[in-house]
Design an enzyme around this catalytic site. Structure first.
Site, PDB file in Angstrom:
ATOM      1  N   GLU A 174     -17.524  16.666   2.258  1.00  0.00           N
ATOM      2  CA  GLU A 174     -18.164  15.480   0.922  1.00  0.00           C
ATOM      3  C   GLU A 174     -19.611  14.969   0.902  1.00  0.00           C
ATOM      4  O   GLU A 174     -19.310  13.767   2.010  1.00  0.00           O
ATOM      5  CB  GLU A 174     -17.023  14.325   1.257  1.00  0.00           C
ATOM      6  CG  GLU A 174     -17.435  13.753  -0.543  1.00  0.00           C
ATOM      7  CD  GLU A 174     -16.077  12.331  -1.153  1.00  0.00           C
ATOM      8  OE1 GLU A 174     -15.536  12.119  -0.027  1.00  0.00           O
ATOM      9  OE2 GLU A 174     -16.529  12.208  -1.863  1.00  0.00           O
ATOM     10  N   LYS A 221     -17.061  19.267  -2.010  1.00  0.00           N
ATOM     11  CA  LYS A 221     -16.757  17.469  -2.794  1.00  0.00           C
ATOM     12  C   LYS A 221     -18.081  16.813  -2.583  1.00  0.00           C
ATOM     13  O   LYS A 221     -18.595  16.521  -2.366  1.00  0.00           O
ATOM     14  CB  LYS A 221     -15.336  16.776  -2.434  1.00  0.00           C
ATOM     15  CG  LYS A 221     -14.947  15.831  -3.141  1.00  0.00           C
ATOM     16  CD  LYS A 221     -14.339  15.023  -2.368  1.00  0.00           C
ATOM     17  CE  LYS A 221     -13.190  13.695  -3.450  1.00  0.00           C
ATOM     18  NZ  LYS A 221     -12.182  13.003  -3.010  1.00  0.00           N
ATOM     19  N   LYS A 270     -10.971  15.288   5.011  1.00  0.00           N
ATOM     20  CA  LYS A 270     -12.119  15.059   4.538  1.00  0.00           C
ATOM     21  C   LYS A 270     -13.106  13.905   5.006  1.00  0.00           C
ATOM     22  O   LYS A 270     -12.506  13.327   5.842  1.00  0.00           O
ATOM     23  CB  LYS A 270     -11.682  14.576   2.954  1.00  0.00           C
ATOM     24  CG  LYS A 270     -12.233  14.134   1.915  1.00  0.00           C
ATOM     25  CD  LYS A 270     -12.589  12.981   1.224  1.00  0.00           C
ATOM     26  CE  LYS A 270     -12.488  11.822   1.885  1.00  0.00           C
ATOM     27  NZ  LYS A 270     -12.831  10.545   0.458  1.00  0.00           N
ATOM     28  N   ARG A 272       1.258  -1.104  -0.188  1.00  0.00           N
ATOM     29  CA  ARG A 272      -0.125   0.389   0.315  1.00  0.00           C
ATOM     30  C   ARG A 272       0.617   1.494  -0.235  1.00  0.00           C
ATOM     31  O   ARG A 272       0.245   2.800  -0.806  1.00  0.00           O
ATOM     32  CB  ARG A 272      -1.133   0.015   0.756  1.00  0.00           C
ATOM     33  CG  ARG A 272      -1.810  -1.085   1.168  1.00  0.00           C
ATOM     34  CD  ARG A 272      -2.933  -0.651   2.409  1.00  0.00           C
ATOM     35  NE  ARG A 272      -2.561  -1.358   3.864  1.00  0.00           N
ATOM     36  CZ  ARG A 272      -1.955  -2.552   3.952  1.00  0.00           C
ATOM     37  NH1 ARG A 272      -3.117  -3.557   3.241  1.00  0.00           N
ATOM     38  NH2 ARG A 272      -2.521  -2.335   5.590  1.00  0.00           N
TER      39      ARG A 272
HETATM   40  C1  5MM Z   1     -10.357   6.562  -2.715  1.00  0.00           C
HETATM   41  O1  5MM Z   1     -11.878   6.338  -1.681  1.00  0.00           O
HETATM   42  C2  5MM Z   1     -12.561   7.213  -0.941  1.00  0.00           C
HETATM   43  C3  5MM Z   1     -13.023   6.446   0.350  1.00  0.00           C
HETATM   44  O2  5MM Z   1     -12.575   5.274   0.657  1.00  0.00           O
HETATM   45  P1  5MM Z   1     -12.844   4.739   1.749  1.00  0.00           P
HETATM   46  O3  5MM Z   1     -14.796   4.148   1.204  1.00  0.00           O
HETATM   47  O4  5MM Z   1     -11.898   2.852   1.571  1.00  0.00           O
HETATM   48  O5  5MM Z   1     -13.541   5.038   2.754  1.00  0.00           O
HETATM   49  C4  5MM Z   1     -13.423   7.933  -1.499  1.00  0.00           C
HETATM   50  O6  5MM Z   1     -14.101   8.802   0.215  1.00  0.00           O
HETATM   51  C5  5MM Z   1     -13.167   8.723  -2.093  1.00  0.00           C
HETATM   52  O7  5MM Z   1     -12.583   9.810  -1.440  1.00  0.00           O
HETATM   53  C6  5MM Z   1     -14.307   9.623  -3.063  1.00  0.00           C
HETATM   54  O8  5MM Z   1     -15.571   9.228  -2.883  1.00  0.00           O
HETATM   55  C7  5MM Z   1     -13.808  10.361  -4.312  1.00  0.00           C
HETATM   56  O9  5MM Z   1     -13.478   8.994  -4.426  1.00  0.00           O
HETATM   57  P2  5MM Z   1     -14.746   8.916  -6.583  1.00  0.00           P
HETATM   58  O10 5MM Z   1     -13.809   7.510  -6.394  1.00  0.00           O
HETATM   59  O11 5MM Z   1     -15.755   8.855  -6.500  1.00  0.00           O
HETATM   60  O12 5MM Z   1     -14.139   9.701  -7.100  1.00  0.00           O
END
Ligand code: 5MM
Length: 332
Positions: free
Chosen positions: A175, A217, A134, A44
């Protein structure tokens, strides 16, 4: 001293977006497994280091969101992630929610948790070098959801988080994500996204959150995944900007999530939004639409690090070009 308003402006500065690389350990591990990589703390770390060291990343990326594990890891050469990012002109950020959990009283719906001990954790993250944080609230569209209870509960948690971040000197990325899952049309997504935003605005105001010191977001307003007719970029842009118009002009900026859209579609939709004259910048904070191609190209092979970085850079460049169209479209 740099104020949260200044940091929020840096995060949404013209021509740049934010890279979401904050998958929790569980999500990241299953994505690595699917790509044929054994999921360990080291793999990771290697993957996040590949992303953060992509050549010229700072041309199109102002900040990277990490999860707790990564923020506390070091590059292979021993440099802590936050220091290595700052040295590259990129602000490090941290996902501080602990995930969407079943919400008592609302069967089938979730509330995002993580408020317990948040002030202490934020103080630690600030010491570690994080510039922003975030928190993601999740809403699912069905005939009966999201319920008013889910909207208000999640909006209140987002506001409590945002207020705590500003007190700790971190910019909160707020978000509220209305998921694409479902067969609904773009009209239903418009209605739900507008209701969610209205509640988030109300709750932020009740807790005196400074909108000039947050980055919103949101999801783009689209049809559901199972709807037979995909909306065009012009339709998505019109519906999305229409919903966003209810936000005051002092909001620092809007950085969209990609929500599982194919990368090219997310970029085309982002580009279509740039012709609208809005008081806040409209940029990207994509996760999957930026990193999926990089992971597929790398597949854990040291000899393909360059391929993974090239895939990331190509998608960052495409989205940076999309948001840079704003200057051209609005100067005519
Ligand atoms: C990167 O994924 C984030 C959350 O991960 P987990 O579900 O594992 O906690 C997620 O919050 C992400 O930052 C946002 O949804 C934006 O990701 P996308 O892929 O929708 O642009």
């Amino acid at each position: 001293m740099t104020t949260i308003r200044q940091i929020a402006q840096q995060m949404t500065t013209f021509g740049k977006g934010i890279l979401a690389a904050d998958e929790s350990i569980g999500t990241m591990s299953s994505r690595l497994k699917n790509a044929g990589v054994e999921p360990t703390a080291l793999s990771r770390r290697d993957y996040r280091e590949l992303l953060a060291t992509a050549p010229d990343l700072a041309y199109g990326v102002s900040g990277i969101i990490f999860c707790d594990e990564t923020l506390n890891q070091t590059f292979a050469d021993g440099t802590p992630f936050p220091d290595a990012c700052r040295a590259r002109g990129i602000l490090p950020g941290i996902k501080v929610d602990t995930g969407a959990k079943p919400c008592p009283g609302l069967p089938g719906e979730t509330v995002t948790e993580g408020l317990d001990g948040l002030a202490e954790r934020l103080a630690e993250y600030a010491k570690t070098g994080a510039a922003f944080a975030k928190w993601r609230a999740v809403f699912t569209i069905t005939d009966n959801t999201p319920s008013r209870g889910s909207i208000v509960t999640n909006a209140n948690a987002l506001a409590r988080y945002a207020a705590a971040c500003q007190e700790a000197g971190l910019v909160p990325i707020v978000e509220p994500e209305v998921l694409m899952a479902g067969a609904h049309g773009i009209g239903r997504c418009t209605e739900v996204t507008a209701a969610v935003h209205q509640s988030v605005r109300e709750q932020l105001a009740l807790l005196n959150v400074d909108l000039a010191g947050i980055v919103l977001k949101p999801n783009m307003v689209t049809e559901g995944d199972d709807h037979p007719h995909p909306a065009t970029p012009d339709e998505v842009a019109a519906a999305t900007v229409d919903v966003l118009r209810s936000w005051p002009g002092d909001l620092a900026g809007v950085a969209f999530l990609s929500g599982g859209q194919p990368p090219q579609r997310a970029t085309a939709n982002l580009a279509a939004m740039q012709s609208y004259d809005t008081p806040w910048p409209l940029t990207f904070s994509f996760g999957r639409a930026l990193v999926s191609p990089a992971l597929a190209a790398w597949r854990g092979d040291e000899e393909r690090i360059g391929d993974g970085q090239a895939a990331l850079s190509a998608h960052v460049a495409a989205n940076a070009a999309a948001v840079r169209m704003r200057g051209e479209l609005q100067s005519v």
